[in-house]
Design an enzyme around this catalytic site. Structure first.
Site, PDB file in Angstrom:
ATOM      1  CG  ASP A 197      -1.995   1.040   1.207  1.00 32.05           C
ATOM      2  OD1 ASP A 197      -2.952   0.972   0.419  1.00 32.05           O
ATOM      3  OD2 ASP A 197      -1.834   1.992   1.989  1.00 32.05           O
ATOM      4  CG  HIS A 206      -5.472  -3.033  -0.498  1.00 38.21           C
ATOM      5  ND1 HIS A 206      -4.598  -2.621  -1.475  1.00 38.21           N
ATOM      6  CD2 HIS A 206      -5.118  -2.343   0.625  1.00 38.21           C
ATOM      7  CE1 HIS A 206      -3.770  -1.717  -0.993  1.00 38.21           C
ATOM      8  NE2 HIS A 206      -4.060  -1.539   0.279  1.00 38.21           N
TER       9      HIS A 206
END
Length: 344
Positions: A120, A317
């Site tokens: 991320d 994610h």
């Protein structure tokens, strides 16, 4: 060595701290036991994303230590046990790259290079450190976050892209940058922080509806109904909430307020043609990631001077938690390839 994932206050972790740029960082060190190797093979610095902590690498750190690596995991600026300045200018990737270099020097004693891993926002930072400190980085691996090179073209705001139907999956970043989240959550409110984290870590309402999507961000009419996260246990969530109560949300969200500052910082890199990653690199995509879909990485290979290694996992994610064995397998394969190359 026990390779099970780290737990809060794990005895395998040593917490250390240092001060750089006037900010005190706290970071975890997980060292390989002497029964595995007399000295670490290398130092790996793992860089977490939003809204994570160093604890986000809990599935990877023990495994990498078992492989013989010293693993260093900072709480990044704004998070957990590290300082959280209010000025967004303190959170630019150039300054944060300097901070990573300072942590590396503190751990290695300026004795050599380090391997970087990121996820991320941590992935975005992991890609930038070798641009600002090429001598420091032996190799880099990133989960989910594609690499975008510096540019010296005209700056375009994220609002402009989204208005033209581009990067609509980044709509949530506009909400995060505006200050809406802090305004709704209040100042260090444990209840609303817990609901926010449950929402971000995949929790849903009793009707199965999410409290977040990538085009709008937090759905404030739903997020207080979200139940426990499928990714984070009750004990782990308690740890996250306690750590977030140290500073609140302003620091973590400041990362989303640096887009134009990062662009301006990197113009000299683009002007000098220093836009390619020279270090060996691995990119692991997550096929169900709606914030950073694998399609965003198409053509990335042209920005690396060495062949880019790739992997993909069938997760959202949160690949580090949803597919730890697969992620660890890709990373160990990458590390093995580095070892083979060094012996040639």
């Amino acid at each position: 060595m026990d390779t099970s994932k780290l737990v809060p206050n794990d005895s395998r972790v040593e917490w250390r701290s240092l001060t750089t740029r006037g900010h005190t960082y706290s970071y975890q060190v997980v060292a390989p036991p002497s029964s595995i190797c007399a000295a670490p093979k290398d130092t790996i610095i793992l860089i977490h994303g939003f809204p994570d902590l160093s604890f986000g690498w809990r599935n990877q750190a023990p495994y990498l230590a078992f492989l013989g690596y010293r693993v260093v995991i900072p709480d990044l600026l704004g998070y957990g046990r590290t300082d959280a300045p209010e000025d967004p200018a303190e959170y630019t990737l150039k300054k944060l790259s300097d901070d990573v270099a300072a942590i590396a020097a503190a751990v290695t004693g300026n004795s050599g290079q380090v391997i970087l891993g990121g996820h991320d926002w941590g992935g975005a930072l992991a890609w930038r450190v070798p641009l600002w400190h090429p001598e420091l980085v032996k190799a880099v691996f990133v989960v989910c976050t594609p690499y975008s090179p510096p540019s010296n073209s005209t700056y375009l705001s994220l609002e402009t892209f989204i208005e033209h139907g581009i990067l609509t999956n980044f709509g949530y970043q506009l909400q995060f940058a505006r200050g809406d989240v802090e305004a709704k959550l209040g100042d260090k409110n444990a209840t609303t922080i817990r609901q926010f984290l449950r929402t971000m870590f995949g929790g849903t309402t009793p009707d199965g509806e999410p409290g977040f999507n990538t085009t709008k961000g937090i759905l404030f009419d739903k997020y207080m109904e979200v139940r426990g996260s499928p990714l984070v246990s009750t004990a782990e969530m308690d740890y996250y909430v306690d750590e977030y109560m140290r500073h609140g949300m302003v620091g973590p969200l400041n990362w989303y307020r640096t887009r134009e500052m990062n662009f301006e910082d990197e113009i000299p890199l683009a002007d000098a043609g220093k836009t390619k990653i020279d270090a060996p690199a691995l990119f692991i995509a997550a096929s169900k990631d709606t914030a950073l879909p694998p399609s965003m990485s198409e053509g990335m290979e042209s920005n690396f001077t060495q062949p880019l290694q790739r992997g993909e996992v069938p997760t959202s994610h949160w690949a580090l938690e949803q597919a730890p064995a697969q992620v660890n397998g890709y990373i160990s394969g990458f590390l093995a390839s580095l070892a083979r190359e060094s012996k040639l």
